[in-house]
Design an enzyme around this catalytic site. Structure first.
Site, PDB file in Angstrom:
ATOM      1  N   ASN A   7      79.345  63.582  38.800  1.00 50.17           N
ATOM      2  CA  ASN A   7      79.033  64.306  37.565  1.00 50.17           C
ATOM      3  C   ASN A   7      79.799  63.602  36.446  1.00 50.17           C
ATOM      4  O   ASN A   7      81.012  63.794  36.303  1.00 50.17           O
ATOM      5  CB  ASN A   7      79.464  65.771  37.711  1.00 50.17           C
ATOM      6  CG  ASN A   7      79.132  66.598  36.491  1.00 50.17           C
ATOM      7  OD1 ASN A   7      78.713  66.056  35.457  1.00 50.17           O
ATOM      8  ND2 ASN A   7      79.310  67.897  36.583  1.00 50.17           N
ATOM      9  N   ARG A 105      74.471  64.198  39.006  1.00 49.85           N
ATOM     10  CA  ARG A 105      74.061  65.308  38.142  1.00 49.85           C
ATOM     11  C   ARG A 105      73.534  64.662  36.871  1.00 49.85           C
ATOM     12  O   ARG A 105      74.242  63.926  36.179  1.00 49.85           O
ATOM     13  CB  ARG A 105      75.234  66.215  37.813  1.00 49.85           C
ATOM     14  CG  ARG A 105      74.770  67.312  36.892  1.00 49.85           C
ATOM     15  CD  ARG A 105      75.872  68.089  36.279  1.00 49.85           C
ATOM     16  NE  ARG A 105      75.283  69.031  35.349  1.00 49.85           N
ATOM     17  CZ  ARG A 105      75.864  69.433  34.241  1.00 49.85           C
ATOM     18  NH1 ARG A 105      77.048  68.990  33.921  1.00 49.85           N
ATOM     19  NH2 ARG A 105      75.250  70.285  33.457  1.00 49.85           N
ATOM     20  N   HIS A 195      71.098  74.283  33.336  1.00 51.43           N
ATOM     21  CA  HIS A 195      71.681  74.999  34.496  1.00 51.43           C
ATOM     22  C   HIS A 195      70.653  75.186  35.610  1.00 51.43           C
ATOM     23  O   HIS A 195      70.791  76.067  36.458  1.00 51.43           O
ATOM     24  CB  HIS A 195      72.195  76.414  34.123  1.00 51.43           C
ATOM     25  CG  HIS A 195      73.431  76.434  33.295  1.00 51.43           C
ATOM     26  ND1 HIS A 195      73.642  77.367  32.309  1.00 51.43           N
ATOM     27  CD2 HIS A 195      74.534  75.645  33.298  1.00 51.43           C
ATOM     28  CE1 HIS A 195      74.822  77.150  31.743  1.00 51.43           C
ATOM     29  NE2 HIS A 195      75.379  76.096  32.324  1.00 51.43           N
ATOM     30  N   HIS A 223      73.804  82.888  34.923  1.00 50.41           N
ATOM     31  CA  HIS A 223      74.879  81.904  35.086  1.00 50.41           C
ATOM     32  C   HIS A 223      75.816  82.063  33.886  1.00 50.41           C
ATOM     33  O   HIS A 223      75.488  81.670  32.766  1.00 50.41           O
ATOM     34  CB  HIS A 223      74.300  80.482  35.144  1.00 50.41           C
ATOM     35  CG  HIS A 223      75.353  79.424  35.288  1.00 50.41           C
ATOM     36  ND1 HIS A 223      75.484  78.643  36.411  1.00 50.41           N
ATOM     37  CD2 HIS A 223      76.362  79.045  34.464  1.00 50.41           C
ATOM     38  CE1 HIS A 223      76.517  77.831  36.271  1.00 50.41           C
ATOM     39  NE2 HIS A 223      77.061  78.052  35.081  1.00 50.41           N
ATOM     40  N   GLY A 225      79.305  81.033  32.634  1.00 50.00           N
ATOM     41  CA  GLY A 225      80.534  80.249  32.690  1.00 50.00           C
ATOM     42  C   GLY A 225      80.985  80.023  31.266  1.00 50.00           C
ATOM     43  O   GLY A 225      80.754  80.865  30.389  1.00 50.00           O
ATOM     44  N   ARG A 256      79.770  78.097  21.998  1.00 55.57           N
ATOM     45  CA  ARG A 256      78.440  77.956  21.366  1.00 55.57           C
ATOM     46  C   ARG A 256      77.954  79.305  20.859  1.00 55.57           C
ATOM     47  O   ARG A 256      78.167  80.335  21.496  1.00 55.57           O
ATOM     48  CB  ARG A 256      77.414  77.409  22.366  1.00 55.57           C
ATOM     49  CG  ARG A 256      77.715  76.013  22.864  1.00 55.57           C
ATOM     50  CD  ARG A 256      76.519  75.461  23.636  1.00 55.57           C
ATOM     51  NE  ARG A 256      76.876  74.276  24.376  1.00 55.57           N
ATOM     52  CZ  ARG A 256      76.872  74.188  25.700  1.00 55.57           C
ATOM     53  NH1 ARG A 256      76.507  75.229  26.448  1.00 55.57           N
ATOM     54  NH2 ARG A 256      77.211  73.065  26.293  1.00 55.57           N
ATOM     55  N   MET A 299      87.325  83.845  28.741  1.00 52.21           N
ATOM     56  CA  MET A 299      87.112  85.288  28.850  1.00 52.21           C
ATOM     57  C   MET A 299      88.370  86.039  29.271  1.00 52.21           C
ATOM     58  O   MET A 299      88.593  87.176  28.869  1.00 52.21           O
ATOM     59  CB  MET A 299      85.957  85.551  29.834  1.00 52.21           C
ATOM     60  CG  MET A 299      85.496  86.972  29.885  1.00 52.21           C
ATOM     61  SD  MET A 299      85.061  87.637  28.247  1.00 52.21           S
ATOM     62  CE  MET A 299      83.343  87.210  28.130  1.00 52.21           C
ATOM     63  N   GLY A 348      80.617  85.310  35.795  1.00 54.65           N
ATOM     64  CA  GLY A 348      79.736  86.104  36.667  1.00 54.65           C
ATOM     65  C   GLY A 348      80.327  86.334  38.047  1.00 54.65           C
ATOM     66  O   GLY A 348      80.144  87.395  38.650  1.00 54.65           O
ATOM     67  N   GLU A 401      76.420  73.740  42.660  1.00 52.84           N
ATOM     68  CA  GLU A 401      75.492  72.702  42.196  1.00 52.84           C
ATOM     69  C   GLU A 401      75.687  71.397  42.976  1.00 52.84           C
ATOM     70  O   GLU A 401      74.736  70.687  43.259  1.00 52.84           O
ATOM     71  CB  GLU A 401      75.703  72.464  40.696  1.00 52.84           C
ATOM     72  CG  GLU A 401      75.183  73.636  39.855  1.00 52.84           C
ATOM     73  CD  GLU A 401      75.861  73.743  38.494  1.00 52.84           C
ATOM     74  OE1 GLU A 401      77.062  74.103  38.468  1.00 52.84           O
ATOM     75  OE2 GLU A 401      75.208  73.479  37.480  1.00 52.84           O
TER      76      GLU A 401
HETATM   77  P1  ADP Z   1      81.909  75.812  33.111  1.00 56.52           P
HETATM   78  O1  ADP Z   1      80.741  76.279  32.317  1.00 56.52           O
HETATM   79  O2  ADP Z   1      82.868  74.966  32.318  1.00 56.52           O
HETATM   80  O3  ADP Z   1      81.575  75.248  34.469  1.00 56.52           O
HETATM   81  P2  ADP Z   1      83.052  78.001  34.645  1.00 56.52           P
HETATM   82  O4  ADP Z   1      81.818  78.369  35.387  1.00 56.52           O
HETATM   83  O5  ADP Z   1      84.174  77.408  35.388  1.00 56.52           O
HETATM   84  O6  ADP Z   1      82.738  77.125  33.360  1.00 56.52           O
HETATM   85  O7  ADP Z   1      83.561  79.320  33.926  1.00 56.52           O
HETATM   86  C1  ADP Z   1      84.619  79.288  33.028  1.00 56.52           C
HETATM   87  C2  ADP Z   1      84.784  80.685  32.485  1.00 56.52           C
HETATM   88  O8  ADP Z   1      85.041  81.560  33.587  1.00 56.52           O
HETATM   89  C3  ADP Z   1      85.940  80.803  31.535  1.00 56.52           C
HETATM   90  O9  ADP Z   1      85.478  81.360  30.315  1.00 56.52           O
HETATM   91  C4  ADP Z   1      86.848  81.813  32.183  1.00 56.52           C
HETATM   92  O10 ADP Z   1      87.182  82.742  31.196  1.00 56.52           O
HETATM   93  C5  ADP Z   1      85.964  82.527  33.158  1.00 56.52           C
HETATM   94  N1  ADP Z   1      86.729  83.039  34.290  1.00 56.52           N
HETATM   95  C6  ADP Z   1      87.241  82.373  35.336  1.00 56.52           C
HETATM   96  N2  ADP Z   1      87.925  83.214  36.152  1.00 56.52           N
HETATM   97  C7  ADP Z   1      87.848  84.432  35.589  1.00 56.52           C
HETATM   98  C8  ADP Z   1      88.329  85.713  35.927  1.00 56.52           C
HETATM   99  N3  ADP Z   1      89.063  85.908  37.022  1.00 56.52           N
HETATM  100  N4  ADP Z   1      88.033  86.744  35.115  1.00 56.52           N
HETATM  101  C9  ADP Z   1      87.295  86.542  34.010  1.00 56.52           C
HETATM  102  N5  ADP Z   1      86.804  85.376  33.632  1.00 56.52           N
HETATM  103  C10 ADP Z   1      87.073  84.328  34.403  1.00 56.52           C
END
Ligand code: ADP
Length: 427
Positions: A7, A105, A195, A223, A225, A256, A299, A348, A401
């Site tokens: 990736n 990827r 995604h 999804h 993140g 974003r 978050m 999620g 992924e």
């Molecule tokens: P990316 O899109 O960079 O792959 P990820 O899927 O790793 O991102 O998700 C990152 C997000 O997940 C961050 O905003 C973080 O706040 C959130 N996150 C990770 N662990 C937790 C948690 N335990 N509780 C709430 N949010 C979380």
């Protein structure tokens, strides 16, 4: 077969080495042998962090160093050196010769690619032609392909797995924008969605967990993140998704803005005396949770501040969930209902507060969560978190992924049609 999953970002390279084959795919026994990340590629202080995982001796090897890495080729040479070190113990791998194929990827396949593909000269030309559609992502993916060809030799099979491919099943009325038709066609302006590899995995894993057939896969995949998107999956196919021509559209994300009235762009430019590029930087990198809260794009930080009564964090949290709920409602409507909604991505998979807020007050479709299951289904645990009386299932499925890329690569390199291989197994 040992697959190197790559990736490549503009200044980073992430990899996994995954051992997979037909038996592993059908039994879910694919193994991650090693994984790693190189950040700040192109600087004198690139951060390398590699780790070997599943070994028969049970040992792991962690390699962490900071050194100059000129470019993606240099990054792959450092992976090659690590694989050859006597201290690096990975089952079945002692040098790059033990890598059978490479899966990349690849962000933007445009309308050219509706599934993963063996990379050859014409695929590379097509990816180059798509740079104008994905100027931030496709150049880095091309660098990765070029670097892999140099480091592993031109005979190694390389496969491109596209974020956009899963969404090529969207009907025209869903992917067209309400702008001049000829202009749309002339410049390929349409919703592509991203995604896709993650949303496709949600469908496959949902079928594994429920025993449903592909034609009975009617789910809304969330999804969430740092970037976020939702896909409406009807009869196993994507019929709509929230990201659009670029990943900027749709949900409120980490940085974003998601959906906005396009007129706001001109208005900001005028009022703040900003260039178009500065304005798009603002919308891509300084908006969303970060822009609204003024605190963070993460978050966890938003929630920490929300509990301390920070008003803008409370607002960011409310807006994030409201936008998602609005799309879930819209997708339930276009799908004539769904059997499940599925949560994935860092938020999620881990954030029970967000899941509760999205699924709350959904009596009109008979959706309710099991409070305890919602709170305990975190950190890689998967399952249905809906209340036993809920009329719609609510799954949490950690995305994977890299696994999808490894499996697609195996199927293509060994001439197995992807759909036949893993959907037939799951029908
Ligand atoms: P990316 O899109 O960079 O792959 P990820 O899927 O790793 O991102 O998700 C990152 C997000 O997940 C961050 O905003 C973080 O706040 C959130 N996150 C990770 N662990 C937790 C948690 N335990 N509780 C709430 N949010 C979380």
């Amino acid at each position: 077969m040992n697959i190197l999953v790559l990736n490549c970002g503009s200044s980073s390279l992430k990899f996994q080495i995954i051992s997979t084959d037909e038996v592993a795919i059908s039994n879910n026994t694919d193994k991650i042998l090693a994984k790693g990340l190189i950040e700040k590629v192109g600087t004198n202080e690139a951060a390398i962090s590699f780790k070997s995982l599943t070994t028969s001796s049970g040992s792991t090897n962690i390699y962490s160093v900071t050194k100059p890495i000129l470019d993606h080729k240099d990054a792959l040479y450092s992976l090659m050196e690590w694989l050859a070190m006597p201290t690096t113990i990975i089952d079945g791998i002692s040098s790059t010769k033990d890598i059978d194929a490479i899966g990349h990827r690849t962000v933007h396949g445009s309308e050219s690619f509706n599934s993963s593909v063996l990379i050859n000269a014409s695929v590379v030309s097509e990816l180059e032609a798509n740079i104008e559609l994905a100027p931030l992502h496709n150049p880095a993916n091309l660098k990765g392909i070029d670097a892999a060809t140099e480091v592993f030799g031109k005979d190694i099979s390389q496969v491109g797995v596209f974020d956009t491919a899963f969404h090529t099943t969207m009907p025209e009325y869903a992917y067209m924008y309400g702008i001049d038709y000829d202009l749309s066609k002339k410049h390929r302006i349409r919703r592509y969605g991203f995604h896709g590899t993650s949303h496709r995995y949600m469908g496959i894993r949902y079928r594994e967990l429920t025993g449903k057939s592909i034609t009975n896969t009617n789910i809304i995949s969330l999804h969430l993140g740092n970037g976020g998107s939702i896909a409406a999956i009807k009869n196993g196919q994507s019929i709509d998704t929230t990201m659009g021509f670029t990943p900027l559209e749709g949900l409120i994300m980490g940085t974003r803005c998601g959906d906005i009235d396009p007129t706001i762009i001109e208005y900001i430019m005028q009022k703040e005396d900003k260039t178009l590029k500065q304005t798009f930087d603002l919308l891509n990198k300084k908006s969303g949770l970060f822009g609204i809260s003024g605190i963070s794009n993460d978050m966890r930080d938003i929630e920490e501040n929300m509990y301390e009564g920070h008003n803008r964090s409370i607002l960011a949290h409310d807006m994030f969930c409201y936008r998602i709920k609005k799309y879930v409602g819209a997708y339930l409507s276009i799908m004539n209902g769904a059997d499940a909604i599925v949560f994935t991505g860092g938020i999620g998979e881990n954030d029970s507060i967000i899941r509760h807020k999205i699924c709350n007050d959904m009596d009109y479709i008979g959706m309710s969560l099991d409070k305890s299951l919602n709170e305990t289904t975190i950190k890689g645990i998967e399952g249905n978190i809906a209340h036993k009386d809920s009329k719609i299932a609510v799954y949490v499925i950690p995305t994977n992924e890299e696994l999808m890329i490894a499996r697609d690569t195996y199927c293509i390199v060994s001439n197995k049609k992807i759909l036949e291989t893993y959907c037939a197994l799951l029908l």
